[in-house]
Design an enzyme around this catalytic site. Structure first.
Site, mmCIF file in Angstrom:
data_model
loop_
_atom_site.group_PDB
_atom_site.id
_atom_site.type_symbol
_atom_site.label_atom_id
_atom_site.label_comp_id
_atom_site.label_asym_id
_atom_site.label_seq_id
_atom_site.Cartn_x
_atom_site.Cartn_y
_atom_site.Cartn_z
ATOM 1 N N ASP A 153 -11.348 2.591 3.551
ATOM 2 C CA ASP A 153 -11.490 1.263 3.487
ATOM 3 C C ASP A 153 -13.044 0.938 3.177
ATOM 4 O OD1 ASP A 153 -9.531 -0.602 3.546
ATOM 5 O OD2 ASP A 153 -9.176 -0.563 5.764
ATOM 6 N N LYS B 225 0.891 -1.107 -0.271
ATOM 7 C CA LYS B 225 0.176 0.094 0.105
ATOM 8 C C LYS B 225 0.834 1.328 -0.003
ATOM 9 C CE LYS B 225 -3.797 -2.479 2.142
ATOM 10 N NZ LYS B 225 -4.567 -2.650 3.231
ATOM 11 N N GLN C 122 -5.094 -1.589 9.277
ATOM 12 C CA GLN C 122 -5.075 -3.034 8.684
ATOM 13 C C GLN C 122 -5.472 -3.946 9.695
ATOM 14 O OE1 GLN C 122 -3.923 -3.340 5.806
ATOM 15 N NE2 GLN C 122 -4.023 -5.532 5.677
HETATM 16 N N1 GUN Z 1 -6.941 -6.987 5.887
HETATM 17 C C1 GUN Z 1 -7.266 -7.668 4.737
HETATM 18 N N2 GUN Z 1 -7.766 -6.742 3.985
HETATM 19 C C2 GUN Z 1 -7.842 -5.611 4.444
HETATM 20 C C3 GUN Z 1 -8.370 -4.405 3.831
HETATM 21 O O1 GUN Z 1 -8.467 -4.240 2.763
HETATM 22 N N3 GUN Z 1 -8.449 -3.222 4.457
HETATM 23 C C4 GUN Z 1 -7.761 -3.483 6.153
HETATM 24 N N4 GUN Z 1 -7.726 -2.296 6.833
HETATM 25 N N5 GUN Z 1 -7.228 -4.645 6.229
HETATM 26 C C5 GUN Z 1 -7.249 -5.719 5.476
#
Ligand code: GUN
Length: 293
Positions: free
Chosen positions: A120, A53, A97
């Site tokens: 998100d 990311k 996350q």
């Molecule tokens: N863990 C797995 N996929 C995601 C996501 O799209 N966002 C977040 N915040 N955590 C994740």
């Protein structure tokens, strides 16, 4: 012959488009879009995702901030950081996350995020707005799937779409998007899950199958009708002696059996996966432009 949906190539294309917009914003005197990512602990998968990311932010010209906590951080400390980020005017959006350690309530954390910065798309306000078709941040995986259908011009109107899996982050939202008015959408959607009876018969009626249950190679050739489009959302780590890391990613679709029956199919890796980060970048750009809230 079937077409393999190249999520990697599409994700690069969308990143180029985003980078171009960022250049224009900055030429107009605005600051770069700014995303922050909070990560708690040292889960291998999470660390890899967060690194991707951050790198993707760099690629498109965003500013990014990574905030790390050890896994003994208290819920109160984490909520205090979220409050700080909610009030930080230099920040357009942020994510926490997941998964989080067991002593921290993920739901509490998600609801503490200002929905206007929830890139998100996990906050109930964004989920609710999506379900009634209002502008909002749509979560990354469903949004990535929709983008792939759009870019490959896969017909959806009046088609039977079967979603396997009913998770809050994939199954439910993608089903909602596929049934909404417009394109991609206007599909007749069936959501199947572990208690569904006659799953094979239901899948055999499908023009589009979205497999998002997290069981390696669950969807087999005998469950798919000729000409179906198959979207594989599975990313289970399975042991492998052929890779340096000692594992490989396995999708929910038995590719070799299913692909010859398909019109379109996504591979794993290289299908839906690369699109998810792009969706996060798109949401951050929308946040920076103030186009949703
Ligand atoms: N863990 C797995 N996929 C995601 C996501 O799209 N966002 C977040 N915040 N955590 C994740």
């Amino acid at each position: 012959m079937y077409t393999i949906i190249d999520g990697k190539a599409i994700s690069e294309q969308v990143k180029t488009e985003i980078a171009e917009e960022v250049k224009q914003m900055m030429a107009a005197g605005k600051r770069a879009p700014h995303l922050a990512v909070i990560i708690v602990g040292h889960d291998g998968g999470s660390e890899t995702y967060v690194a991707h990311k951050v790198k993707s932010c760099e690629q498109v010209g965003f500013t990014s901030t990574k905030i790390m906590f050890e896994d003994n951080v208290t819920e109160i400390e984490l909520l205090a950081k979220i409050e700080e980020l909610n009030n930080n005017k230099e920040l357009d959006g942020f994510i926490v996350q997941l998964p989080l350690p067991k002593h921290i309530s993920e739901q509490k954390v998600i609801e503490a995020i200002d929905y206007r910065k929830d890139v998100d798309g996990f906050h109930p306000v964004n989920v609710g707005r999506m379900s009634i078709g209002l502008p909002c941040y749509v979560s990354a995986t469903p949004s990535g799937i929709i983008e792939l259908l759009k870019r490959y011009e896969i017909p959806t109107s009046g088609k039977n779409c079967v979603v396997i899996g009913r998770s809050n982050i994939v199954g439910k939202p993608v089903a909602t998007l596929m049934m909404q008015k417009g394109y991609p959408g206007d599909a007749t959607v069936t959501v199947c899950h572990s208690r569904t009876k006659n799953l094979k018969e239901i899948c055999l009626q499908a023009d589009i199958i979205i497999a998002a249950l997290g069981m390696p190679e669950f969807l087999t050739g005998d469950m798919v009708k000729n000409g179906a489009a198959v979207i594989d959302v599975g990313t289970t780590r399975v042991p492998s002696d052929k890779t340096k890391s000692g594992f490989r990613l396995s999708g929910d679709v038995k590719f070799d059996e299913v692909a010859p029956k398909c019109s379109f199919i996504t591979p794993v890796p290289g299908g839906v996966g690369p699109m998810t980060i792009v969706s996060l970048l798109k949401n951050t750009l929308l946040a920076a432009k103030g186009e949703i809230y």
